[in-house]
Design a protein around this motif. Sequence first.
Motif, PDB file in Angstrom:
ATOM      1  N   UNK A  44       0.733  -1.049  -0.254  1.00 33.28           N
ATOM      2  CA  UNK A  44      -0.208  -0.341  -0.438  1.00 33.28           C
ATOM      3  C   UNK A  44       1.033   1.456   0.473  1.00 33.28           C
ATOM      4  N   UNK A  45       1.932   1.419  -0.380  1.00 31.06           N
ATOM      5  CA  UNK A  45       3.175   2.485  -0.502  1.00 31.06           C
ATOM      6  C   UNK A  45       3.172   2.436  -2.304  1.00 31.06           C
ATOM      7  N   UNK A  46       3.030   3.913  -2.233  1.00 33.02           N
ATOM      8  CA  UNK A  46       3.179   4.862  -2.851  1.00 33.02           C
ATOM      9  C   UNK A  46       4.766   5.182  -3.279  1.00 33.02           C
ATOM     10  N   UNK A  86       6.196  -0.602   7.536  1.00 35.11           N
ATOM     11  CA  UNK A  86       6.489  -2.203   8.096  1.00 35.11           C
ATOM     12  C   UNK A  86       6.242  -3.729   7.721  1.00 35.11           C
ATOM     13  N   UNK A  87       4.434  -3.749   6.972  1.00 39.56           N
ATOM     14  CA  UNK A  87       4.810  -4.904   5.431  1.00 39.56           C
ATOM     15  C   UNK A  87       5.658  -4.545   5.055  1.00 39.56           C
ATOM     16  N   UNK A  88       5.967  -4.011   4.412  1.00 40.29           N
ATOM     17  CA  UNK A  88       6.396  -3.594   2.773  1.00 40.29           C
ATOM     18  C   UNK A  88       8.227  -4.170   3.754  1.00 40.29           C
ATOM     19  N   UNK A  89       8.940  -3.909   4.744  1.00 41.22           N
ATOM     20  CA  UNK A  89      10.350  -3.839   5.461  1.00 41.22           C
ATOM     21  C   UNK A  89       9.745  -5.760   5.844  1.00 41.22           C
ATOM     22  N   UNK A 143       5.738   6.908   0.059  1.00 41.98           N
ATOM     23  CA  UNK A 143       5.103   7.683   1.062  1.00 41.98           C
ATOM     24  C   UNK A 143       3.751   6.325   1.559  1.00 41.98           C
ATOM     25  N   UNK A 144       3.592   6.391   2.394  1.00 41.30           N
ATOM     26  CA  UNK A 144       2.914   6.003   2.771  1.00 41.30           C
ATOM     27  C   UNK A 144       2.298   5.818   4.122  1.00 41.30           C
ATOM     28  N   UNK A 145       1.491   4.782   4.827  1.00 39.43           N
ATOM     29  CA  UNK A 145       0.609   4.714   6.460  1.00 39.43           C
ATOM     30  C   UNK A 145       2.699   4.007   7.678  1.00 39.43           C
ATOM     31  N   UNK A 146       2.620   4.060   8.638  1.00 41.32           N
ATOM     32  CA  UNK A 146       3.213   3.562   9.477  1.00 41.32           C
ATOM     33  C   UNK A 146       3.407   2.028   9.459  1.00 41.32           C
ATOM     34  N   UNK A 157       8.541   7.610   3.671  1.00 37.23           N
ATOM     35  CA  UNK A 157      10.320   6.987   4.264  1.00 37.23           C
ATOM     36  C   UNK A 157      10.900   6.748   3.250  1.00 37.23           C
ATOM     37  N   UNK A 158      12.176   7.006   3.712  1.00 36.41           N
ATOM     38  CA  UNK A 158      12.968   6.961   2.654  1.00 36.41           C
ATOM     39  C   UNK A 158      13.735   5.476   3.564  1.00 36.41           C
ATOM     40  N   UNK A 159      14.869   5.282   2.326  1.00 33.72           N
ATOM     41  CA  UNK A 159      15.494   3.664   3.071  1.00 33.72           C
ATOM     42  C   UNK A 159      16.805   3.346   2.450  1.00 33.72           C
ATOM     43  N   UNK A 160      18.454   2.068   3.118  1.00 26.97           N
ATOM     44  CA  UNK A 160      19.116   2.199   1.603  1.00 26.97           C
ATOM     45  C   UNK A 160      18.794   0.599   2.282  1.00 26.97           C
ATOM     46  N   UNK A 161      18.624   0.386   0.592  1.00 26.76           N
ATOM     47  CA  UNK A 161      17.783  -1.857   0.677  1.00 26.76           C
ATOM     48  C   UNK A 161      19.151  -1.615   0.148  1.00 26.76           C
ATOM     49  N   UNK A 162      20.100  -2.843   0.626  1.00 26.84           N
ATOM     50  CA  UNK A 162      21.099  -3.618   0.196  1.00 26.84           C
ATOM     51  C   UNK A 162      21.049  -4.827  -0.313  1.00 26.84           C
ATOM     52  N   UNK A 163      21.306  -4.978  -1.408  1.00 22.17           N
ATOM     53  CA  UNK A 163      21.828  -6.944  -2.346  1.00 22.17           C
ATOM     54  C   UNK A 163      23.120  -6.918  -2.078  1.00 22.17           C
ATOM     55  N   UNK A 164      23.077  -8.156  -2.553  1.00 21.82           N
ATOM     56  CA  UNK A 164      24.338  -8.620  -2.617  1.00 21.82           C
ATOM     57  C   UNK A 164      24.464 -10.192  -3.674  1.00 21.82           C
ATOM     58  N   UNK A 165      25.458 -10.026  -4.666  1.00 24.46           N
ATOM     59  CA  UNK A 165      25.450 -11.202  -5.921  1.00 24.46           C
ATOM     60  C   UNK A 165      27.406 -11.339  -5.564  1.00 24.46           C
ATOM     61  N   UNK A 166      27.839 -12.593  -6.274  1.00 22.90           N
ATOM     62  CA  UNK A 166      28.963 -13.147  -6.068  1.00 22.90           C
ATOM     63  C   UNK A 166      29.724 -12.841  -7.140  1.00 22.90           C
ATOM     64  N   UNK A 167      31.202 -12.080  -7.049  1.00 29.03           N
ATOM     65  CA  UNK A 167      31.426 -12.083  -8.282  1.00 29.03           C
ATOM     66  C   UNK A 167      31.945 -13.881  -9.058  1.00 29.03           C
ATOM     67  N   UNK A 168      32.450 -13.335 -10.175  1.00 26.81           N
ATOM     68  CA  UNK A 168      32.472 -14.732 -11.210  1.00 26.81           C
ATOM     69  C   UNK A 168      33.945 -14.571 -10.789  1.00 26.81           C
ATOM     70  N   UNK A 169      34.881 -15.090 -11.771  1.00 21.87           N
ATOM     71  CA  UNK A 169      36.004 -15.198 -11.648  1.00 21.87           C
ATOM     72  C   UNK A 169      36.624 -14.288 -11.999  1.00 21.87           C
TER      73      UNK A 169
END
Length: 114
Positions: free
Chosen positions: A16-18, A50-53, A43-46, A84-96
Amino acid sequence: IPELLSNISTKAREAGLEIVLFRPRAENFQDFYAEIPVDIVVRGGFYSAVTFFDEVGKLNRLVNINNIDLKNPKVSGDQVTLEISTLATTYRFLDEAERKKVAEEKAKAAQKKK
């Protein structure tokens, strides 16, 4: 990674977030993996946030949510809307080849310091 980023934005809308901003940053290379940070502003409700996170935490890929900032509360009837602003960080393995390049760059940087 593109599919994961699409899943994250879908989770925000389903909660329910914009989505105001969804901007991937440059990758940060480590020894054997790369960090992929994404600036997110919604943008949206608290409780929607929380549901999104919570839903992001249930994804099959590791995604860290950091630097959560709640601001600009606006009251409309009995609802409070936040930005609500945040920094989401994901990861990936590097190839050789990528691991070799990172190791070479670190060796060059270490030589310059001497």
